[in-house]
Motif scaffolding. Sequence first.
Motif, PDB file in Angstrom:
ATOM      1  N   SER A   1      27.245  -9.979  23.360  1.00 22.14           N
ATOM      2  CA  SER A   1      28.497  -9.333  23.754  1.00 22.14           C
ATOM      3  C   SER A   1      29.484  -9.090  22.620  1.00 22.14           C
ATOM      4  CB  SER A   1      29.199 -10.175  24.829  1.00 22.14           C
ATOM      5  OG  SER A   1      28.381 -10.365  25.958  1.00 22.14           O
ATOM      6  N   TYR A   2      29.300  -9.738  21.485  1.00 19.94           N
ATOM      7  CA  TYR A   2      30.359  -9.740  20.463  1.00 19.94           C
ATOM      8  C   TYR A   2      29.814  -9.343  19.092  1.00 19.94           C
ATOM      9  CZ  TYR A   2      32.255 -12.633  24.217  1.00 19.94           C
ATOM     10  OH  TYR A   2      32.644 -13.107  25.443  1.00 19.94           O
ATOM     11  N   HIS A   3      29.232  -8.149  19.003  1.00 21.96           N
ATOM     12  CA  HIS A   3      28.567  -7.748  17.767  1.00 21.96           C
ATOM     13  C   HIS A   3      29.395  -6.785  16.919  1.00 21.96           C
ATOM     14  CE1 HIS A   3      25.416 -10.015  19.380  1.00 21.96           C
ATOM     15  NE2 HIS A   3      24.851  -9.106  20.124  1.00 21.96           N
ATOM     16  N   THR A   4      30.563  -6.378  17.404  1.00 20.02           N
ATOM     17  CA  THR A   4      31.487  -5.631  16.557  1.00 20.02           C
ATOM     18  C   THR A   4      32.604  -6.584  16.131  1.00 20.02           C
ATOM     19  OG1 THR A   4      33.021  -4.921  18.304  1.00 20.02           O
ATOM     20  CG2 THR A   4      31.048  -3.571  17.939  1.00 20.02           C
ATOM     21  N   GLU A   5      33.290  -6.235  15.057  1.00 21.42           N
ATOM     22  CA  GLU A   5      34.330  -7.142  14.565  1.00 21.42           C
ATOM     23  C   GLU A   5      35.481  -7.257  15.563  1.00 21.42           C
ATOM     24  OE1 GLU A   5      37.033  -8.218  10.672  1.00 21.42           O
ATOM     25  OE2 GLU A   5      35.051  -7.321  10.479  1.00 21.42           O
ATOM     26  N   HIS A   6      35.837  -6.174  16.205  1.00 26.10           N
ATOM     27  CA  HIS A   6      36.899  -6.243  17.211  1.00 26.10           C
ATOM     28  C   HIS A   6      36.542  -7.215  18.321  1.00 26.10           C
ATOM     29  CE1 HIS A   6      40.034  -2.776  17.177  1.00 26.10           C
ATOM     30  NE2 HIS A   6      40.606  -3.950  17.096  1.00 26.10           N
ATOM     31  N   GLN A   7      35.316  -7.109  18.825  1.00 25.39           N
ATOM     32  CA  GLN A   7      34.876  -7.987  19.907  1.00 25.39           C
ATOM     33  C   GLN A   7      34.872  -9.436  19.458  1.00 25.39           C
ATOM     34  OE1 GLN A   7      31.114  -5.937  20.370  1.00 25.39           O
ATOM     35  NE2 GLN A   7      31.694  -5.136  22.392  1.00 25.39           N
ATOM     36  N   MET A   8      34.355  -9.669  18.257  1.00 26.41           N
ATOM     37  CA  MET A   8      34.257 -11.040  17.760  1.00 26.41           C
ATOM     38  C   MET A   8      35.639 -11.627  17.505  1.00 26.41           C
ATOM     39  SD  MET A   8      31.921 -13.226  17.224  1.00 26.41           S
ATOM     40  CE  MET A   8      31.702 -14.842  16.501  1.00 26.41           C
TER      41      MET A   8
ATOM     42  N   TYR B   1      27.532 -13.735  16.726  1.00 26.97           N
ATOM     43  CA  TYR B   1      27.880 -12.467  16.060  1.00 26.97           C
ATOM     44  C   TYR B   1      26.640 -11.622  15.779  1.00 26.97           C
ATOM     45  CZ  TYR B   1      30.680  -9.461  12.929  1.00 26.97           C
ATOM     46  OH  TYR B   1      31.345  -8.412  12.345  1.00 26.97           O
ATOM     47  N   HIS B   2      25.575 -12.271  15.317  1.00 25.83           N
ATOM     48  CA  HIS B   2      24.363 -11.522  14.979  1.00 25.83           C
ATOM     49  C   HIS B   2      23.506 -11.242  16.207  1.00 25.83           C
ATOM     50  CE1 HIS B   2      24.789 -11.362  10.657  1.00 25.83           C
ATOM     51  NE2 HIS B   2      24.991 -12.664  10.585  1.00 25.83           N
TER      52      HIS B   2
END
Length: 952
Positions: free
Chosen positions: A467-474, A350-351
């Motif tokens: 690749s997954y740094h926004t909440e939607h992506q994560m 995430y970070h």
Amino acid sequence: MSFNTFSDLFYENAFVHRHLGNSTDEEQALLSVVGAKTLDEFVDSVVPQSVRLNKALDLPLAMSEHNALAKLRGMADKITVAKSYIGQGYSPARLPAVIQRNVLENPGWYTAYTPYQAEIAQGRLEALLNFQQMCIDLTGMDLAGASLLDEATAAAEAMAMAGRCSKSKSNAFFVDERTYPQTLDVINTRAKYFGFDVVVGDFDVAKNGEFFGAFFQYVGKDGDVVDLTDVISAVKAKNTYAIVASDIMSLVLLKSPAQMGADIALGSTQRFGIPMGFGGPHAAYFAFKDKDKRSAPGRIIGVSKDAQGGTALRMALQTREQHIRREKANSNICTSQVLLANLAGMYAVYHGATGLKRIASRIHALAVAFYNAVKGEFTTASDVFFDTITVKTDKASELVKLAKSKGYNLFHKGDLVGVSFHELTDEKEFNELCEIFGVSGNLDKVENVLGELNRTDDILTHPTFNSYHTEHQMLRYLKSLEDKDLAMNRSMISLGSCTMKLNATSEMLPITWEEFAGVHPFAPSEDTVGYIEMIESLQTQLKAITGFDEISMQPNSGASGEYAGLLAIRRYHESRGDNNRTVCLIPRSAHGTNPATAQMMGMQVVVVATDDNGNVDFADLTAKCEEHSANLGALMITYPSTHGVFEEGIKDICDLIHKHGGQVYMDGANMNAQVAIMQPAEVGADVLHMNLHKTFCIPHGGGGPGMGPIGLKSHLAPFIPSHSVNPVFNTQKDENGNGQTAVSASPYGSASILPISWMYITMMGRDGLLSATKRALLNANYVATMLKDDYPVLYTGKNGRVAHECIIDIRPLKAETGITETDIAKRLMDYGFHAPTMSFPVAGTLMIEPTESESKDELDRFVSALKQIKQEALTVQRGEDGWTADNNPLVNAPHTQAVIVGEWDRPYSREVGAFPLPYVKAHKFWPTVGRVDDVYGDKNLICSCPSTQNYE
């Protein structure tokens, strides 16, 4: 239905009925199938009268969910969550809410089992691979494992690995004097029974001595950071194995252990979003060189191929595990910390590298600013540090007291005061700390004092970490992984010996309360009054259930509990001058961890035969007792037996061991068949470990966390593990904890998950616990009865009954049809079920444990799946419908969506492959990969994240 009393209306035992899977009508239907009129009559036919408790447990009656939570809240209100700057290996951290809600609080993640069935565990296997990649990147090592129990036990495992891998002839192990005391504590415990000599000293001692291994702390206990390159080079010139324990957050900025020449790098990943939780659970990382992979402890996730040639993940190198190698295993670690490793890995995902560098740089910059503020007024321990400033002052006590009055806990020892900055520190807290120390600080300038120790290589470059740094992506990434896994939120997991029972939501809620999550394990005792009250209340409950005089809560897994139990026995014998009592008798049917644990305790394993019914062969036991009478230390026995039967002669077995001067260690793996029906202490056990992650409802978490507290008779009680920082003692031990060393990093193990078991016992109450045990026995016998015409039940008691689990024998079917237990395990996935325990404790079998929480409907679905699989196997045998030995639904299982919609040249229909029974259509679970190639994975070991092209 009429309600005749206010007791009916208030319905305090509502949870009991929600926990148990069957109504009264269903119970009668089950009893009819097993040939019993009443539940009590049935239980009498299962459990020998000689072991029956025949009295009610000394526990209160059931309490409703809301009242139990209110009672626990009363204890939580007595806990003070101060601003913790104690450090010493534990720091406040912030778990991103998207990860808390969608992993930690999500039964799709926390109710899953260890990923032995890889095809229905690809989600958490990928999450663990991320964890391994994170550890590889930050340590610079070739390979990393999928977590160990905590930093201190990881250090002890590293010492043992050094003993296996080092070419030095020395028997001495060096420990850096800068090491955390709790880590040294556990190293000392483990070293004694390995026969190693621990030498604590400075770098000159390390350079000038002869050691098989050397352990260094990369951020020292007082906060100093030292380049270890020279001392590592010096010890390795003497064939010494070099081990470095590193703060995971510091490695975001610091030169890696591999760059300094380390052979092993280890530490805790608690700082990556995991609450301190009064000591745990926290996943340790363990990274090493490729050449030593077969000597490493714990689990490794590897990349392999499936039957269609696609990328598939699996647990690699399983032949190293204790269930296979027994006393020759690398360690006894059965429970790792998978759920916590997944949380830490997702924190890094995430970070990403940029986010982690921002957090680590902020922590360091705050420490530098504080150092600049205090260095003119105080003597500081070091000018090079990451997050901790330790000052020396004759006013240490006054400083700590002042800080406490303002809501801050600092590290204090003698004339030293330490301040460890962390992720949650903000400008307000920085200014208040400066005010406490009477200095003026400012945050005008970001500084770094690490100099040449600053990291220069890139970390976390893999696409997963970018690749997954926004909440939607994560959110969507976590959901995509969850959907690949079969957990208990989809269907029953009938694993024998593993007791995959309901983990009720009300049990889980308190683990995220700040009072239980946010407390440092070395917090002042006045802060933890409510925590200790909860722990002591749970100890009282467990004493009432088991009949033991004392409970130690420190072991943080079942395997750790085994170790602590044998440790108490060995210490007891030594206190009497019986140092020679080192023979450990273990029945052939025992858990693989048993002989591995005995070997770790320096004991000689002597195997006892079992008879045709799966019981301990009493004649062979008698002969072995007589042969080893002078040196007999212990018997390790599981009850009911690992074969799923209540042995009639358990009291005679215990009496025989005691007659020859030994102690009885009872493995608590099968305790779900005991609670409120018998007490292990009463039948003759001297010590028992309790798997709280089995019988007492802490979830398995995909392979951890667990807790394995031990119950002991009074004569063993003085020998429970204590702790060098916070001694664990009671009236039977002196105020120093009787000098007993620790088995885990924190005094009460993984304390923050203990409220789960407290809630379960409180909500079930005296009578509910008894009902649960009876239902567990009934459900198992129902399944055994329903299946016996299709699959022989291998072992039964004298009345033809099993205990809480049954073993069905696949060997006759294999001989007839060529279909194996593996084929059945994989085919069950097409029916939406996880396989039972495969080939343990007997090769070619399946061990089934339905638990008390499954309804008749769910049991019937499972039974119908196995019956249909039997018919499929017979179709193969007869060669009907074009089904051949190498092309049929069983050997081709599991069937993925891609296979079903692709070209189809199989002699059975797509519907037979994917929807073999009507109920499957209503709730289809699709395995995401075909059958995984284990051999390919071991021959081509990769335990880091493959490129994204591999998934396309």
